[in-house]
Design an enzyme around this catalytic site. Structure first.
Site, PDB file in Angstrom:
ATOM      1  N   LYS A   1    -104.601  56.894 -11.579  1.00 54.34           N
ATOM      2  CA  LYS A   1    -106.055  56.782 -11.485  1.00 54.34           C
ATOM      3  C   LYS A   1    -106.420  55.941 -10.266  1.00 54.34           C
ATOM      4  CE  LYS A   1    -107.100  56.895 -16.473  1.00 54.34           C
ATOM      5  NZ  LYS A   1    -107.868  58.146 -16.533  1.00 54.34           N
TER       6      LYS A   1
ATOM      7  N   GLU B   1    -102.612  62.583 -20.730  1.00 60.07           N
ATOM      8  CA  GLU B   1    -101.504  62.145 -21.578  1.00 60.07           C
ATOM      9  C   GLU B   1    -101.877  62.054 -23.052  1.00 60.07           C
ATOM     10  OE1 GLU B   1    -103.566  60.153 -20.186  1.00 60.07           O
ATOM     11  OE2 GLU B   1    -103.998  58.784 -21.829  1.00 60.07           O
TER      12      GLU B   1
ATOM     13  N   ASP C   1    -103.714  53.094 -19.925  1.00 62.38           N
ATOM     14  CA  ASP C   1    -103.647  54.388 -19.241  1.00 62.38           C
ATOM     15  C   ASP C   1    -103.871  54.207 -17.749  1.00 62.38           C
ATOM     16  OD1 ASP C   1    -103.621  57.008 -18.476  1.00 62.38           O
ATOM     17  OD2 ASP C   1    -105.550  57.534 -19.412  1.00 62.38           O
TER      18      ASP C   1
ATOM     19  N   ARG D   1    -103.495  64.024 -25.028  1.00 62.08           N
ATOM     20  CA  ARG D   1    -103.232  65.252 -25.788  1.00 62.08           C
ATOM     21  C   ARG D   1    -101.747  65.433 -26.065  1.00 62.08           C
ATOM     22  NH1 ARG D   1    -106.197  68.724 -21.238  1.00 62.08           N
ATOM     23  NH2 ARG D   1    -107.324  66.737 -21.203  1.00 62.08           N
TER      24      ARG D   1
ATOM     25  N   ASP E   1    -107.796  52.587 -24.205  1.00 57.83           N
ATOM     26  CA  ASP E   1    -107.326  53.942 -24.494  1.00 57.83           C
ATOM     27  C   ASP E   1    -106.528  54.042 -25.802  1.00 57.83           C
ATOM     28  OD1 ASP E   1    -107.680  56.485 -23.537  1.00 57.83           O
ATOM     29  OD2 ASP E   1    -105.829  56.529 -22.365  1.00 57.83           O
TER      30      ASP E   1
ATOM     31  N   ASP F   1    -102.143  62.274 -16.147  1.00 58.60           N
ATOM     32  CA  ASP F   1    -103.288  61.540 -16.683  1.00 58.60           C
ATOM     33  C   ASP F   1    -103.898  62.257 -17.899  1.00 58.60           C
ATOM     34  OD1 ASP F   1    -105.064  59.472 -16.855  1.00 58.60           O
ATOM     35  OD2 ASP F   1    -106.341  60.131 -15.188  1.00 58.60           O
TER      36      ASP F   1
ATOM     37  N   LYS G   1    -105.152  58.329 -31.066  1.00 58.99           N
ATOM     38  CA  LYS G   1    -104.558  58.171 -29.735  1.00 58.99           C
ATOM     39  C   LYS G   1    -104.401  56.682 -29.452  1.00 58.99           C
ATOM     40  CE  LYS G   1    -105.546  58.719 -24.768  1.00 58.99           C
ATOM     41  NZ  LYS G   1    -106.367  59.378 -23.722  1.00 58.99           N
TER      42      LYS G   1
HETATM   43  N1  BES Z   1    -108.109  58.047 -21.188  1.00 61.05           N
HETATM   44  C1  BES Z   1    -108.626  59.062 -20.337  1.00 61.05           C
HETATM   45  C2  BES Z   1    -110.037  59.491 -20.716  1.00 61.05           C
HETATM   46  C3  BES Z   1    -111.125  58.442 -20.626  1.00 61.05           C
HETATM   47  C4  BES Z   1    -112.011  58.459 -19.572  1.00 61.05           C
HETATM   48  C5  BES Z   1    -111.306  57.506 -21.631  1.00 61.05           C
HETATM   49  C6  BES Z   1    -113.027  57.524 -19.491  1.00 61.05           C
HETATM   50  C7  BES Z   1    -112.315  56.571 -21.560  1.00 61.05           C
HETATM   51  C8  BES Z   1    -113.177  56.581 -20.501  1.00 61.05           C
HETATM   52  C9  BES Z   1    -107.721  60.299 -20.407  1.00 61.05           C
HETATM   53  O1  BES Z   1    -106.381  60.054 -20.639  1.00 61.05           O
HETATM   54  C10 BES Z   1    -107.807  60.995 -19.095  1.00 61.05           C
HETATM   55  O2  BES Z   1    -107.389  60.425 -18.128  1.00 61.05           O
HETATM   56  N2  BES Z   1    -108.305  62.225 -19.096  1.00 61.05           N
HETATM   57  C11 BES Z   1    -108.430  63.013 -17.922  1.00 61.05           C
HETATM   58  C12 BES Z   1    -107.920  64.392 -18.220  1.00 61.05           C
HETATM   59  C13 BES Z   1    -107.792  65.282 -17.005  1.00 61.05           C
HETATM   60  C14 BES Z   1    -106.712  64.769 -16.102  1.00 61.05           C
HETATM   61  C15 BES Z   1    -107.506  66.693 -17.465  1.00 61.05           C
HETATM   62  C16 BES Z   1    -109.903  63.036 -17.546  1.00 61.05           C
HETATM   63  O3  BES Z   1    -110.752  63.120 -18.426  1.00 61.05           O
HETATM   64  O4  BES Z   1    -110.187  62.941 -16.349  1.00 61.05           O
HETATM   65 ZN    ZN Z   2    -105.943  58.373 -21.661  1.00 59.03          ZN
HETATM   66 MN    MN Z   3    -105.309  59.633 -18.881  1.00 61.77          MN
END
Ligand code: BES
Ligand code: ZN
Ligand code: MN
Length: 508
Positions: free
Chosen positions: A282, A354, A275, A356, A293, A352, A270
């Site tokens: 966010k 993204e 992000d 996946r 990210d 967010d 990834k």
């Molecule tokens: N890049 C984030 C996940 C992340 C969180 C990485 C903390 C490093 C530290 C990812 O893209 C994300 O935002 N995931 C969301 C998914 C949700 C919206 C289903 C999450 O985990 O809140």
């Molecule tokens: Zn992310």
């Molecule tokens: Mn994200």
């Protein structure tokens, strides 16, 4: 870059800034670890007592500095804690050595040269000490005023020269271990640099250009799909995520191939260079570290280059799914449906989620070559950080034996990992009324939901594992062991080990 060498020199006559010795926690106080006999002798066999007087216990992470004894060219002895003394006849754990060497190297920032006299029972121990020292001797100063002269490690330059004493410099196994430690640590440190590089400089095109340079330097094949090629190929996931950014996305394929290979390992990373969350923006407090990210792509990149440098007898293809997730008038909206490279449609409920989406396209692309296994690495979910904390990555897989093998490979190289399930009942939470699948499901078990989403984009019959490194990829706390603040290089060593195990036929 710090140099790592083996030497047969005696400790007293060695010109260095410091001599590093190990001290362990014995049942009756600190004990000097094997390897430091010459130093102990120069203190009349009382080094343990001297250390105890200075307050040392031998605990992991502990550093005690003392003046070198008479007759030593080096002015300083640094005793580094190794933790509990191992049982009789058992050697020191490789990870204990790696961490201690890292702690010592960090404590010696500002010095030029140090001789390490840590307990080495075999070549693997020498590799562990060397790796730990090189990983501890890391700093990221690119953006400090005065460039190289403004040092981030407490204002000091990293230790420049690491000499290991007590090994067998002419022994083939030792030589190979040092070469391996050097290649792995240098590439891992490069992955850290990429993670630490601010997102205004490291956008998808810049990352792709760095991969192209590395390919040239190491004789790798590289193919970069830009936004036009991605549109032509139907990579709706990567394009959908990148559509809000002024910096267009890229898919990089980096291949290391050798005529000696019997197996093919595909690695998918990834690579969200920033992000913001996109339209599902966010909140402040959650976006300051999101340059990290792309840590999965950085790990994959480092592992492919390391595999090439080591000449591993396995074909390794790295796929870097690079995009910047930004909100704008052209950004993907919650409610949009994307047609993915696999042909499946995805309703984007949360922009967010993204990672996946870009991974789905890269996993399907990797699947087309029918590799023996696919391993993806991603800072995918906050849920995995809640589940496993900041130092452990989660391992999911479509094959239980493979998941176990990946977990064991991680532990073998000193990375903390833990197996996580892919519960079937969570799949229906991603059912969409308009598309084949939604990019979000139940909130509970969010890390597993993400894993189940990725599984939909693995070609039939291909063994696959998913490493969610959202916790360990970026260290927001203080440095520890060989791990600095900021980008950590999480998963690089596990991926290199997986490539080695695939080469030797010991992996699935
Ligand atoms: N890049 C984030 C996940 C992340 C969180 C990485 C903390 C490093 C530290 C990812 O893209 C994300 O935002 N995931 C969301 C998914 C949700 C919206 C289903 C999450 O985990 O809140
Ligand atoms: Zn992310
Ligand atoms: Mn994200």
């Amino acid at each position: 870059m710090t140099a790592l060498t083996l030497s047969t020199a005696g400790a007293p006559g060695l010109r260095a800034d410091a001599i590093v010795v190990g001290v362990a926690k014995g049942t009756k106080g600190p004990v000097v670890a094997p390897g430091a006999e010459a130093v102990d002798k120069a203190y009349d066999g009382k080094l343990a007592d001297v250390l105890e007087t200075l307050g040392a216990s031998g605990a992991e992470g502990e550093v005690t500095k003392l003046p070198a004894p008479a007759g030593f060219k080096a002015p300083l002895v640094l005793a580094v804690g190794l933790g509990a003394e191992p049982e009789k006849d058992a050697g020191y754990d490789g990870e204990a050595l790696r961490r201690a060497a890292g702690v010592a190297a960090r404590a010696l920032a500002g010095s030029k040269k140090a001789a390490f006299l840590l307990p080495l029972t075999d070549a693997a121990d020498a590799g562990a000490v060397g790796e730990g020292a090189l990983l501890g001797a890391y700093s990221f100063d690119t953006y400090k005023e005065n460039g190289k002269d403004a040092k981030s490690a407490g204002g000091k330059a990293p230790l420049a020269d690491v000499v290991l004493l007590g090994g067998k410099p002419r022994d083939r196994a030792y030589k190979a271990a040092i070469e391996r430690a050097t290649a792995v640590a240098e590439e891992l440190n490069r992955a850290r640099d990429l993670v630490n590089t601010p997102p205004n400089d490291l956008n998808p095109a810049a990352f792709a250009a760095i991969a192209q340079d590395a390919a040239k330097a190491h004789g790798l094949k590289v193919q970069v799909l830009d936004e036009k090629a991605l549109a032509k190929g139907g990579y709706g996931g990567i394009l959908g995520v990148g559509s809000g950014s002024a910096s267009a996305p890229r898919l990089v394929k980096l291949s290391y191939t050798t005529s000696k290979a019997k197996k093919h390992l595909a690695l998918v990373g990834k690579g969200i260079t920033y992000d913001s969350g996109g339209i599902s923006l966010k909140p402040a407090g959650h976006n300051e570290t999101m340059k990290c990210d792309m840590s999965g792509a950085a790990a994959v990149f480092a592992a492919v280059v390391a595999a090439a440098r080591l000449g591993l007898e396995v074909n390794v293809t790295g796929w870097l799914a690079l995009a910047e997730n930004m909100p704008s008038g052209s950004a993907t909206r919650p409610g949009d449906v994307l047609r993915m490279f696999s042909g499946k449609t995805v309703e984007v409920l949360n922009t967010d989620a993204e990672g996946r989406l870009v991974l789905a396209d890269a996993l399907w692309a990797a699947s087309q070559e029918k590799p023996d296994a696919i391993v993806d690495v991603a800072t995918l979910t906050g849920a995995m950080v809640l589940a496993l904390g900041n130092r452990t990555f989660g391992v999911m897989a479509n094959d239980e034996a493979f998941r176990t093998a990946v977990h064991e490979a991680a532990e073998e190289v000193g990375e903390e990992a833990w197996p996580m399930p892919l519960p079937e009942h969570l799949r229906k939470g991603m059912d969409s009324p308009v598309a084949d699948i939604a990019n979000m499901g139940e909130r509970m078990g969010g890390g597993l939901v993400a894993g189940l989403f990725l599984r939909e984009f693995i070609g039939d019959g291909i063994t696959w594992a998913h490493l969610d490194i959202a916790g360990p990829a970026f260290n927001e706390q203080g440095p520890f062991g060989y791990t600095p603040k900021g980008g950590t290089g999480s998963a690089v060593r596990t991926l290199v080990r997986l490539a080695e195990l695939t080469a030797s036929g010991d992996l699935g």
